[in-house]
Design an enzyme around this catalytic site. Structure first.
Site, PDB file in Angstrom:
ATOM      1  N   ASN A 146       0.806  -1.223   0.000  1.00 13.57           N
ATOM      2  CA  ASN A 146       0.000   0.000   0.000  1.00 13.57           C
ATOM      3  C   ASN A 146       0.837   1.268   0.000  1.00 13.57           C
ATOM      4  OD1 ASN A 146      -2.729  -1.033   0.032  1.00 13.57           O
ATOM      5  ND2 ASN A 146      -2.276  -1.803   2.080  1.00 13.57           N
TER       6      ASN A 146
ATOM      7  N   ASP B  72      -1.312  -9.616  -0.640  1.00 15.27           N
ATOM      8  CA  ASP B  72      -0.139  -9.501   0.224  1.00 15.27           C
ATOM      9  C   ASP B  72      -0.352 -10.264   1.528  1.00 15.27           C
ATOM     10  OD1 ASP B  72      -2.140  -7.684   0.933  1.00 15.27           O
ATOM     11  OD2 ASP B  72      -0.746  -6.092   1.497  1.00 15.27           O
TER      12      ASP B  72
ATOM     13  N   THR C  14       0.309  16.376  26.510  1.00 11.80           N
ATOM     14  CA  THR C  14      -0.501  15.923  25.378  1.00 11.80           C
ATOM     15  C   THR C  14       0.213  14.929  24.466  1.00 11.80           C
ATOM     16  OG1 THR C  14      -1.836  17.933  25.405  1.00 11.80           O
ATOM     17  CG2 THR C  14      -1.803  16.682  23.346  1.00 11.80           C
TER      18      THR C  14
ATOM     19  N   TYR D 241     -11.161 -15.588   1.038  1.00 10.34           N
ATOM     20  CA  TYR D 241     -12.353 -14.886   0.549  1.00 10.34           C
ATOM     21  C   TYR D 241     -11.961 -13.957  -0.602  1.00 10.34           C
ATOM     22  CZ  TYR D 241     -10.706 -11.354   3.965  1.00 10.34           C
ATOM     23  OH  TYR D 241      -9.965 -10.471   4.697  1.00 10.34           O
TER      24      TYR D 241
END
Length: 260
Positions: free
Chosen positions: A11, A103, A178, A97
């Site tokens: 990807n 991959d 944060t 499926y």
């Protein structure tokens, strides 16, 4: 010895391996192509470097035997003119499926053929995938965002949260700033998910091998060892192998050439 290449177009990157017969010699990775490539493609023009020998680096790509898998048709088209590229479309894994990524199929096939069945593969990449099989057949799996995708998504869908990098070690669970809070939330949630899938799989197949792979596979493997206090027997069956997809192609090639 016969030189040949294995290629997986994923990807986000092209994944290459140089083999001499069944011996893996070198692995490298390249970014997706974004512009037309020279008509005389070479491995060097695609970003490869030493230790590949000059005859492979600078010789025409059309002269090299390449066995390839792609999940990105727009990237695969760069090689469409090469008759030496053998595109793999059907791995002999049973119960696959129709929409399952090739991959993932070739990676599970490589794991089962190299390490035996049953096996659970945890692939840490752009997506984090769990793919399980036994007796040469798919049992099933799951897909969620990978670690870096989680971190990027929080930045992209909020107005104030910063982009942060994955921490080098297991972050404190209760953060006081944060960036650390983002790392804690993402890492501990991802590791908890991994642990749940491993525990559920182990209940069904207690003798199974479990293998981490992918770009963040080694990272997640180490963090999981820190995160989860499991018995030594289980840890002895949890490994990291970055080359499962190449082992899958190798076994497919061996069977295909034997049949010729």
């Amino acid at each position: 010895m016969t030189d040949w290449l294995a290629l997986v177009i994923g990807n986000t990157r092209w994944h290459w391996a140089w083999f001499q017969e069944s011996e893996l010699k070198h692995v490298w990775h390249g970014e997706h192509l974004s512009s037309p490539q020279p008509s005389a493609l070479t491995l060097r023009s695609l970003g490869a470097q030493e230790p590949l020998p000059p005859e492979l680096l600078d010789g025409p790509l059309a002269a090299i035997d390449i066995w390839a898998v792609s999940v990105v048709p727009t990237q695969a088209q760069y090689l469409n003119a090469l008759s030496t590229v053998r595109w793999i479309h059907n791995i002999p894994l049973k119960k696959v499926y129709p929409t399952m990524g090739l991959d993932r199929v070739v990676t599970l096939w490589g794991a089962g053929q190299r390490y035996g069945w049953p096996v659970l593969v945890i692939d840490g990449g752009t997506a984090l995938t769990f793919t399980a099989g036994t007796e040469g057949a798919l049992v099933g799996g799951a897909i969620l965002l990978g670690v870096r995708s989680h971190l990027a998504a929080l930045h992209q869908v909020t107005a104030a949260l910063p982009i942060v990098s994955p921490p080098g070690t297991l972050p404190p669970r209760w953060a006081v700033d944060t960036p650390s809070a983002i790392q804690s939330g993402v890492i501990h949630t991802v590791l908890a998910s991994i642990d749940q899938y491993i525990q559920h799989w182990q209940q069904q197949y207690p003798e199974s091998t479990i293998i981490f792979t992918g770009g963040d596979g080694d990272y997640l493997h180490h963090l999981y060892q820190q995160h989860s206090k499991q018995n030594q027997t289980l840890f002895n069956r949890i490994w990291f192998d970055p080359n499962l997809m190449f082992w899958g192609i190798t076994h497919y090639r061996k069977d295909a050439t034997r049949a010729l």
